[in-house]
Design an enzyme around this catalytic site. Structure first.
Site, PDB file in Angstrom:
ATOM      1  N   LYS A   1       0.847  -1.198   0.000  1.00 36.07           N
ATOM      2  CA  LYS A   1       0.000   0.000   0.000  1.00 36.07           C
ATOM      3  C   LYS A   1       0.882   1.248   0.000  1.00 36.07           C
ATOM      4  CE  LYS A   1      -4.367   0.960   2.353  1.00 36.07           C
ATOM      5  NZ  LYS A   1      -4.987   0.916   3.677  1.00 36.07           N
TER       6      LYS A   1
HETATM    7  C1  E4P Z   1      -8.381   1.904   3.844  1.00 36.58           C
HETATM    8  O1  E4P Z   1      -7.610   1.101   3.413  1.00 36.58           O
HETATM    9  C2  E4P Z   1      -8.244   2.624   5.109  1.00 36.58           C
HETATM   10  O2  E4P Z   1      -7.455   1.846   5.974  1.00 36.58           O
HETATM   11  C3  E4P Z   1      -9.558   2.826   5.811  1.00 36.58           C
HETATM   12  O3  E4P Z   1     -10.657   2.367   5.059  1.00 36.58           O
HETATM   13  C4  E4P Z   1      -9.727   4.191   6.395  1.00 36.58           C
HETATM   14  O4  E4P Z   1     -10.954   4.231   7.071  1.00 36.58           O
HETATM   15  P1  E4P Z   1     -11.294   5.397   8.117  1.00 36.58           P
HETATM   16  O5  E4P Z   1     -11.494   6.664   7.366  1.00 36.58           O
HETATM   17  O6  E4P Z   1     -12.569   4.941   8.773  1.00 36.58           O
HETATM   18  O7  E4P Z   1     -10.138   5.460   9.065  1.00 36.58           O
END
Ligand code: E4P
Length: 217
Positions: free
Chosen positions: A83
């Site tokens: 990522k």
């Molecule tokens: C995606 O990969 C992120 O880790 C995640 O969906 C972020 O979510 P949040 O905005 O609820 O922290």
């Protein structure tokens, strides 16, 4: 739509895995930090629980260092997806890793134009954040729609992962639009089961059955 769990918590992952409906996992540095275990170790444990794409995020911010870190993360397990944040360096690293055959998930995507860059860089997944846009009074789901249209127009293979999904409604809307993947916290997945008519209906079925057979005794 594939369902990914957005957590690094092993108990949550084990519980959800027991339901047989989890296709993969996304993590981020905040989620890893919450578990208090080094990323390499925690990601390896996650790979033992879920057999699917497991996103592990780099914390380096310069392209060269991102590529080095991503290459190391990719060696943890065959299911790792590296990522990378949607920055200039992140996109540069995405292009380089993609050319090496390492699968990437370009995260922190908040606009259709950014998503186009991720596809051009050969990302395996792009992660547009729905909930965080809703938080600033923008319609997050419109972003998912735009990206699906753009990718469809040109046949980009990058999968659209609707991220930051905070409710069952978000999940259903993302599926209706045609997102390839939705990632959600355990709490949201758990909420998806709930419907008062299911509870009420089951209660009546069981009561009727018990009554009928109790009367014959
Ligand atoms: C995606 O990969 C992120 O880790 C995640 O969906 C972020 O979510 P949040 O905005 O609820 O922290």
């Amino acid at each position: 739509m594939k369902i990914f769990l957005d957590t690094a918590n092993l108990d949550e992952l084990k519980k959800a895995a027991s339901w047989g409906i989890v296709d993969g996992v996304t993590t981020n540095p905040s989620l890893i930090a919450k578990e208090g275990v080094a990323i390499e170790e925690q990601i390896a444990r996650i790979c033992d629980i879920i057999d699917g794409d497991i996103s592990a995020e780099v914390v380096a911010t310069e392209a060269k260092a991102m590529v080095e870190e991503g290459t190391k993360l990719a060696k943890i397990h065959k299911n790792i997806v590296v990522k990378l944040p949607l920055t200039r360096d992140g996109i540069q690293a995405c292009s380089a890793l993609s050319k090496e055959g390492i699968r990437t998930n370009v995260t922190l995507c908040f606009s259709p134009a950014q998503a186009l860059l991720a596809a051009k860089a050969g990302a395996y997944i792009v992660s547009p954040f729905v909930g965080r846009l809703d938080d600033i009074a923008q319609l997050g789901m419109e972003l998912i729609e735009s990206i699906c249209t753009i990718y469809g127009n040109y046949g980009y293979q990058t999968q659209v992962l609707a991220a930051s999904l905070r409710s069952p409604l978000h999940v259903a809307q993302a599926a209706e639009i045609g997102a390839d993947i939705g990632t959600l916290p355990f709490k949201t997945l758990d909420m998806m089961f709930n419907h008062p008519l299911t509870d009420k209906g089951l209660e009546i079925f069981l009561k009727d059955y018990a009554k009928a057979f109790a009367e014959k005794k």
